[in-house]
Scaffold this motif. Structure first.
Motif, PDB file in Angstrom:
ATOM      1  N   ILE A 147       1.789  -0.231 -21.591  1.00 10.61           N
ATOM      2  CA  ILE A 147       1.087  -0.724 -22.775  1.00 10.61           C
ATOM      3  C   ILE A 147       1.119  -2.239 -22.729  1.00 10.61           C
ATOM      4  CG2 ILE A 147       1.042  -0.798 -25.287  1.00 10.61           C
ATOM      5  CD1 ILE A 147       2.417   1.963 -25.223  1.00 10.61           C
ATOM      6  N   ILE A 148      -0.067  -2.827 -22.608  1.00 12.30           N
ATOM      7  CA  ILE A 148      -0.212  -4.276 -22.550  1.00 12.30           C
ATOM      8  C   ILE A 148      -1.129  -4.675 -23.699  1.00 12.30           C
ATOM      9  CG2 ILE A 148      -1.017  -6.241 -21.189  1.00 12.30           C
ATOM     10  CD1 ILE A 148      -0.376  -4.610 -18.686  1.00 12.30           C
ATOM     11  N   GLY A 149      -0.587  -5.447 -24.610  1.00  9.17           N
ATOM     12  CA  GLY A 149      -1.335  -5.763 -25.827  1.00  9.17           C
ATOM     13  C   GLY A 149      -1.447  -4.505 -26.665  1.00  9.17           C
ATOM     14  N   ARG A 150      -2.669  -4.125 -26.969  1.00  9.73           N
ATOM     15  CA  ARG A 150      -2.891  -2.888 -27.722  1.00  9.73           C
ATOM     16  C   ARG A 150      -3.503  -1.808 -26.853  1.00  9.73           C
ATOM     17  NH1 ARG A 150      -6.210  -5.075 -32.601  1.00  9.73           N
ATOM     18  NH2 ARG A 150      -5.944  -7.144 -31.771  1.00  9.73           N
ATOM     19  N   ARG A 151      -3.574  -2.034 -25.568  1.00 12.11           N
ATOM     20  CA  ARG A 151      -4.219  -1.092 -24.655  1.00 12.11           C
ATOM     21  C   ARG A 151      -3.204  -0.439 -23.730  1.00 12.11           C
ATOM     22  NH1 ARG A 151      -9.774  -3.966 -22.632  1.00 12.11           N
ATOM     23  NH2 ARG A 151     -10.716  -4.173 -24.678  1.00 12.11           N
ATOM     24  N   THR A 152      -3.497   0.793 -23.347  1.00  9.02           N
ATOM     25  CA  THR A 152      -2.652   1.533 -22.412  1.00  9.02           C
ATOM     26  C   THR A 152      -3.383   1.618 -21.078  1.00  9.02           C
ATOM     27  OG1 THR A 152      -1.742   2.832 -24.223  1.00  9.02           O
ATOM     28  CG2 THR A 152      -1.461   3.706 -22.006  1.00  9.02           C
TER      29      THR A 152
END
Length: 110
Positions: free
Chosen positions: A35-40
């Motif tokens: 999970i980087i930022g709000r994205r997977t």
């Protein structure tokens, strides 16, 4: 942080990974993910972007170790692919300790 991926040393920072993944559309996740930022993102996609290497050149474990050391949330295949029927249902008449042991999958003390 210095890490080795596919026998090559990389100096990675959390902000550098965030910058590299900015604007990258996540592929569909079927196994390990980050999970980087709000994205997977799938682990192999992240590894390909940050190392600029072919996905066959490194393992998912190498990238998972590096991303978790940088502070990103990583999920493994075992955590996401656990079927419902594999869980142990609590039995009647068990003490709270035995019920918790059964849920965790370890043998309860008699």
């Amino acid at each position: 942080m210095r890490c080795v991926i596919a026998r090559f040393p990389f100096d990675l920072t959390k902000s550098g990974v965030l910058e590299s993944m900015r604007g990258i559309k996540p592929e569909q996740v079927s196994g390990e993910s980050v999970i980087i930022g709000r994205r997977t993102y799938p682990v192999k996609q992240v590894g390909q972007v940050i190392t600029r290497q072919d996905r066959r050149d490194f393992s998912a474990g190498e990238v998972l170790r590096a991303m978790s050391r940088l502070g990103f949330t990583c999920t493994g295949r075992a955590a996401t692919a656990e079927p419902e029927r594999a869980r142990v249902a609590p039995r009647r008449g068990l003490s709270p300790f035995q019920r918790a042991s059964a849920l965790l999958g370890s043998p309860a003390a008699a």
